[in-house]
Each structure stands twice: as C-alpha cells, then as structure tokens.
Design a protein around this motif. Structure first.
Motif, mmCIF file in Angstrom:
data_model
loop_
_atom_site.group_PDB
_atom_site.id
_atom_site.type_symbol
_atom_site.label_atom_id
_atom_site.label_comp_id
_atom_site.label_asym_id
_atom_site.label_seq_id
_atom_site.Cartn_x
_atom_site.Cartn_y
_atom_site.Cartn_z
ATOM 1 N N MET A 56 7.760 -2.929 2.010
ATOM 2 C CA MET A 56 8.030 -2.263 3.145
ATOM 3 C C MET A 56 9.023 -1.219 3.171
ATOM 4 N N ASN A 57 10.067 -1.458 2.164
ATOM 5 C CA ASN A 57 10.958 -0.389 2.155
ATOM 6 C C ASN A 57 10.420 0.918 1.372
ATOM 7 N N GLN A 58 9.237 0.788 0.546
ATOM 8 C CA GLN A 58 8.740 1.886 0.109
ATOM 9 C C GLN A 58 7.644 2.743 0.975
ATOM 10 N N MET A 59 7.035 1.741 1.827
ATOM 11 C CA MET A 59 6.253 2.465 2.889
ATOM 12 C C MET A 59 6.960 3.070 4.025
ATOM 13 N N GLY A 60 8.062 2.596 4.154
ATOM 14 C CA GLY A 60 9.134 3.063 5.182
ATOM 15 C C GLY A 60 9.462 4.575 4.715
ATOM 16 N N GLU A 61 9.734 4.504 3.489
ATOM 17 C CA GLU A 61 10.368 5.588 2.592
ATOM 18 C C GLU A 61 9.302 6.727 2.873
ATOM 19 N N LEU A 62 7.925 6.572 2.569
ATOM 20 C CA LEU A 62 6.950 7.357 2.827
ATOM 21 C C LEU A 62 6.719 7.801 4.370
ATOM 22 N N PHE A 63 6.864 7.033 5.107
ATOM 23 C CA PHE A 63 6.693 7.570 6.537
ATOM 24 C C PHE A 63 7.942 8.523 6.986
ATOM 25 N N ASP A 64 9.150 7.679 6.449
ATOM 26 C CA ASP A 64 10.286 8.855 6.653
ATOM 27 C C ASP A 64 10.181 10.407 6.138
ATOM 28 N N ASN A 65 9.624 10.385 4.997
ATOM 29 C CA ASN A 65 9.489 11.666 4.310
ATOM 30 C C ASN A 65 8.557 12.239 4.778
ATOM 31 N N TYR A 66 7.226 11.678 4.900
ATOM 32 C CA TYR A 66 5.914 12.537 5.158
ATOM 33 C C TYR A 66 5.321 12.292 6.548
ATOM 34 N N THR A 67 5.634 11.210 7.511
ATOM 35 C CA THR A 67 4.615 10.906 8.532
ATOM 36 C C THR A 67 3.364 11.297 8.314
ATOM 37 N N PRO A 68 2.619 10.297 7.448
ATOM 38 C CA PRO A 68 1.414 10.678 7.060
ATOM 39 C C PRO A 68 0.245 10.384 7.979
ATOM 40 N N ASP A 69 -1.000 11.110 8.139
ATOM 41 C CA ASP A 69 -1.853 10.835 9.350
ATOM 42 C C ASP A 69 -2.782 9.803 8.980
ATOM 43 N N LEU A 70 -2.893 9.640 7.671
ATOM 44 C CA LEU A 70 -3.772 8.530 7.176
ATOM 45 C C LEU A 70 -3.014 7.752 6.051
ATOM 46 N N VAL A 71 -3.159 6.321 6.040
ATOM 47 C CA VAL A 71 -2.678 5.349 4.875
ATOM 48 C C VAL A 71 -4.012 4.844 4.223
ATOM 49 N N TRP A 72 -4.138 5.208 3.007
ATOM 50 C CA TRP A 72 -5.486 4.636 2.339
ATOM 51 C C TRP A 72 -4.810 3.645 1.521
ATOM 52 N N PHE A 73 -4.922 2.358 1.959
ATOM 53 C CA PHE A 73 -4.550 1.127 1.218
ATOM 54 C C PHE A 73 -5.402 0.515 -0.079
ATOM 55 N N ASP A 74 -4.863 0.124 -0.996
ATOM 56 C CA ASP A 74 -5.708 -0.399 -1.942
ATOM 57 C C ASP A 74 -5.252 -1.749 -2.520
ATOM 58 N N GLY A 75 -5.906 -2.553 -3.353
ATOM 59 C CA GLY A 75 -5.291 -3.760 -3.931
ATOM 60 C C GLY A 75 -5.216 -4.900 -3.015
ATOM 61 N N ASP A 76 -5.858 -4.863 -1.624
ATOM 62 C CA ASP A 76 -5.527 -5.897 -0.837
ATOM 63 C C ASP A 76 -5.936 -7.189 -1.085
ATOM 64 N N TRP A 77 -7.207 -7.291 -1.951
ATOM 65 C CA TRP A 77 -7.797 -8.463 -2.468
ATOM 66 C C TRP A 77 -7.090 -9.405 -3.187
ATOM 67 N N GLU A 78 -5.843 -8.999 -3.715
ATOM 68 C CA GLU A 78 -5.247 -10.013 -4.490
ATOM 69 C C GLU A 78 -4.359 -10.800 -3.760
ATOM 70 N N HIS A 79 -4.245 -10.728 -2.214
ATOM 71 C CA HIS A 79 -3.608 -11.878 -1.448
ATOM 72 C C HIS A 79 -4.258 -11.660 -0.101
#
Length: 451
Positions: free
Chosen positions: A193-216
């Motif tokens: 959550m901290n890294q995701m928050g950092e990305l939003f603080d820095n860049y305010t992305p229009d789209l988030v392209w997640f990957d790896g969700d199959w592991e949990h």
C-alpha cells in the motif's frame, strides 16, 4: 473529547472519500472506450541477459543473486523518454503503460520504501519513471502504471519458489522497529500500500495495470481495500481486470477473443514472443498481422495494448520501432475508421471486420485480402448515400440486388472493388447511409408477391 474529535475526523474523511468515489464506472471508462491503441512497455534488468522477465528467477533458470547482478549493466544511458513519447503519439496511441515494478521487485522510480530501485540498485543511478510520466503527459496521452501485486524479492512475501539471500533482502527492504509487531503478511500488505500510495502521490495515474493477482485471493491482497484506496487518491482512475474481482475492464493476453466481451476490454500483445528485450527472440509478428489484429480488436469494441521491450540502455530495438511506425502509418491513413468508432455489425452482414461511426450512419468495411471483383454487404435497410475508399477520394460504384422491400428484405449491396484501391495491410471502405443504421435480422422467407 479526543475520541469525539477522532470520530468526527473519521466521519469527515469517510464522507470525502465517498464523494470522490461518486463517479460511475462508465464515467471513469469514457476515455478508454475510444482510446483504441495503447503502448505497453516492459523495461527492467531482464533485458541485460535477454532472459524472461522475473520468470527466469521463478523457474530457477537463474539464481536470485545472478538475476540481481544484471542491475550493474542496466544503464539507461541512451534513454530518451521525450523521443519515446513523440513516437507513440505519432502512431496514434492514446495511452502508454510502463512497468513501474515487475514481479522481481525492481522499482523504476526512486522509492523510499525499497532500495531495490533504479536509483539505488542499477547502473542507471536515477529515477527512470518520472521523466517517462512527464514525457507522456507532455504529448497529451494518458499515463498507465503497471504494478505487480506480488514482489518475489520482498523478505515477507510468500509463496517463493526459489532460494534467496535473506540477509541481502533485509538491506534492500529496510523496516522500522514497530514492524516486528506485525505478521509477515501484514508487513508486506503495508509495504504494498505504501508503494502504491507513493506512485499516486508522484504521478496520479489515469490507469493502473495490475499483475500477479493469481498468487493470492481477493481478500488476502486485499483487493477491495486497494480499489477503494485508489479511487480515494484519484476518483478518475481505472483498473484492469487483474485486481481479483475489482477490475473495470477485461485484459485478455496475446490471443484476440473470438466472441465480443460483455464489457470494455483491451488485448495486450507482444511483437515477438517476449515481453522484455530478448535479442535472441527473432519470431516477430509481421506488420500486416499486427494491423489485422488491431482491426479485429477495434471491430469488437476493444483496444490493442501493443508491447515493446526497450534495451537496457534505453533504446527501442529497430524491429520494434519499425512495426510501431508501420501500424502508425496505417492508422494515420484510416483514422476516421479508427477513432470515433464503435464495435461493428454482427458477423453475417459482411464477411470481415466492421466498425461504425459513433452516430451509426457510416459502416466501415475492412478487407485484409486484395479486393476481388465486388464486395457484398447484406441486410442493410437504409438507402446508401455514397460509398468511398477511406484514405483516398475514390468513390465506388455499387448496386442493390435481390431486394424485396414490400417483404422488408433489403437485398444485397454489391460494391465494385477494383484492385487499384488495395492497401498494403487492410483496405477500408466507408458506406455512408441515410439515417442511423437499421439491419434486417430475419431468417428469410418466400417472396409471395412480386412487384
């Protein structure tokens, strides 16, 4: 008193977040539905040795230590994000998605939550993500951030299928003294959550392209909390389908769907068989195949997210650049049949892909082969105003045969298609109609009265 103040603050925060989330999915997805083309970028250590991104570690084809040593040659010395962005804009792309962090854990931005980043753990020695975002925004394209939910280098992440240097890991992921009171998984969730928050603080992305969700499972990440947090940080953000159960659109990979998906979607596809830079992978798809796949995708109402894998020095391989430019030339020539269109007619009216203008008064017919004597269009009830070749001023002759209007059978529009109209990759014919498209969808019947 303190409890009441805290309760009030919590209530106000909840109301604020709820207000920000008030946008509907359709409102957030509006730009995406007409984007048509995005560029996908996989860039990281793996290009140094030309091996599978992250997966070469996972399948123990390389040790974790040797994989990480690739950072010593990950220089980005010829990285020119402005040139990248100008190229992507010139080919008609509306959004660009680049890996901020793949499953290996390498962050391309300067993260304060990890030393495993391009500034601290690569020859590049600097933040590579911020100039990318600035360049993409400078060309008026949407910014997509690829983020792997799993991190196979984080000391608290599981499951892990390969041995790692645990002592080295702890140095790469420094933790505060209070972290010891959390479980390993809680520590990882907090880090994520901290890294995701950092990305939003820095860049305010229009789209988030997640990957790896199959592991949990969804409640383990937890997907709902992540999605709510993203929307609270940016109420306009959209998310792909790889956030277990909480994505906004479908993301099929490599193979175009046969049936039209029932919600917005994009096809992510490589140019050869690899996502990252893999110099020994010479199995490149032809430019014609890429154009055909693009057409088939937009004909079903989707977008194509076409991947490139830059070299460790930041250059785009010539084979990849050439294919981008070939696709771009075709799109530029036929732009009216790309942007501002919606999914086409059901199969049977025309034996090939089609799209429609947004007002449904123009049918665009795509032909991948050299035109034959004529092209047939069936079941169109409207009168035709004009038929022309997209990308030229050439009008085409046509006639209607086998119609029985008194029985509501519109007949077949025969369009005469001389060979000199052929495009190198896909010929496009525009059929302009009087009024909004009306189709005959009957099963046919006997003509009991002739006029």
């Amino acid at each position: 008193m303190k409890k009441n103040i805290l309760a009030l603050l919590f209530t106000l925060l909840s109301i604020s977040i709820f207000a920000q989330e008030a946008k509907t999915t359709d409102e957030r997805m509006e730009w995406f539905k007409d984007a048509k083309l995005g560029v996908f970028i996989h860039w990281g250590y793996y290009g140094v040795n030309g091996i599978s991104e992250s997966w070469s570690m996972y399948h123990q084809k390389i040790t974790w230590q040797d994989y990480m040593q690739q950072g010593e040659k990950f220089t980005a010395e010829k990285y020119d994000p402005e040139a990248w962005a100008k190229l992507f804009k010139s080919i008609g792309a509306d959004y660009v998605v680049m890996t901020s962090k793949h499953h290996d854990g390498l962050a391309l931005w300067d993260s304060k939550y990890s030393k495993l980043d391009a500034k601290d753990h690569a020859a590049a020695g600097r933040d590579l993500y911020t100039p990318f975002v600035n360049a993409v925004r400078g060309e008026d394209m949407k910014v997509g951030v690829y983020y792997s939910l799993c991190d196979w280098s984080h000391p608290d992440y599981s499951p892990i299928t390969f041995p790692r240097d645990e002592k080295a890991l702890r140095k790469l992921y420094p933790q505060g003294k209070t972290e010891k009171y959390l479980t390993a998984w809680q520590r990882f969730q907090k880090f994520n959550m901290n890294q995701m928050g950092e990305l939003f603080d820095n860049y305010t992305p229009d789209l988030v392209w997640f990957d790896g969700d199959w592991e949990h499972k969804a409640d383990e990440w937890p997907s709902r909390v992540i999605k709510d947090s993203l929307l609270s940080w940016n109420p306009n953000v959209i998310v792909n389908s790889r956030l277990n159960q909480y994505g906004d659109y479908n993301t099929p990979e490599q193979d175009p769907p046969i049936m039209t998906p029932d919600r917005p979607w994009e096809l992510c596809m490589t140019m050869n068989t690899s996502w990252g830079y893999f110099p020994t992978d010479t199995e490149y798809k032809s430019s014609k195949y890429i154009v055909e796949t693009f057409v088939e995708t937009i004909a079903k109402g989707g977008n194509l997210l076409l991947n490139i894998g830059p070299k460790p020095n930041g250059e785009i391989a010539e084979e990849q650049k050439q294919r981008l430019e070939d696709l771009g030339r075709w799109i530029t020539k036929h732009d009216e049949a790309v942007h501002g269109t919606v999914a086409g007619m059901e199969y049977g009216h025309y034996f090939g892909p089609t799209t429609l203008s947004e007002d449904r008064t123009i049918i665009y017919l795509y032909n991948f082969q050299n035109p034959s004597e004529f092209t047939s269009l069936k079941g169109v009830k409207n009168k035709v105003k004009k038929i022309r070749v997209v990308g030229s001023d050439k009008e085409l002759d046509y006639k209607v045969i086998d119609s029985a209007p008194w029985n509501e059978i519109p007949g077949i529009i025969q369009i005469f298609t001389p060979k000199d109209i052929a495009d190198e990759y896909a010929t496009v014919i525009a059929v302009e109609l009087e009024g909004e498209l009306e189709l005959y969808r009957g099963i046919g019947h006997a003509v009991e009265m002739n006029d």
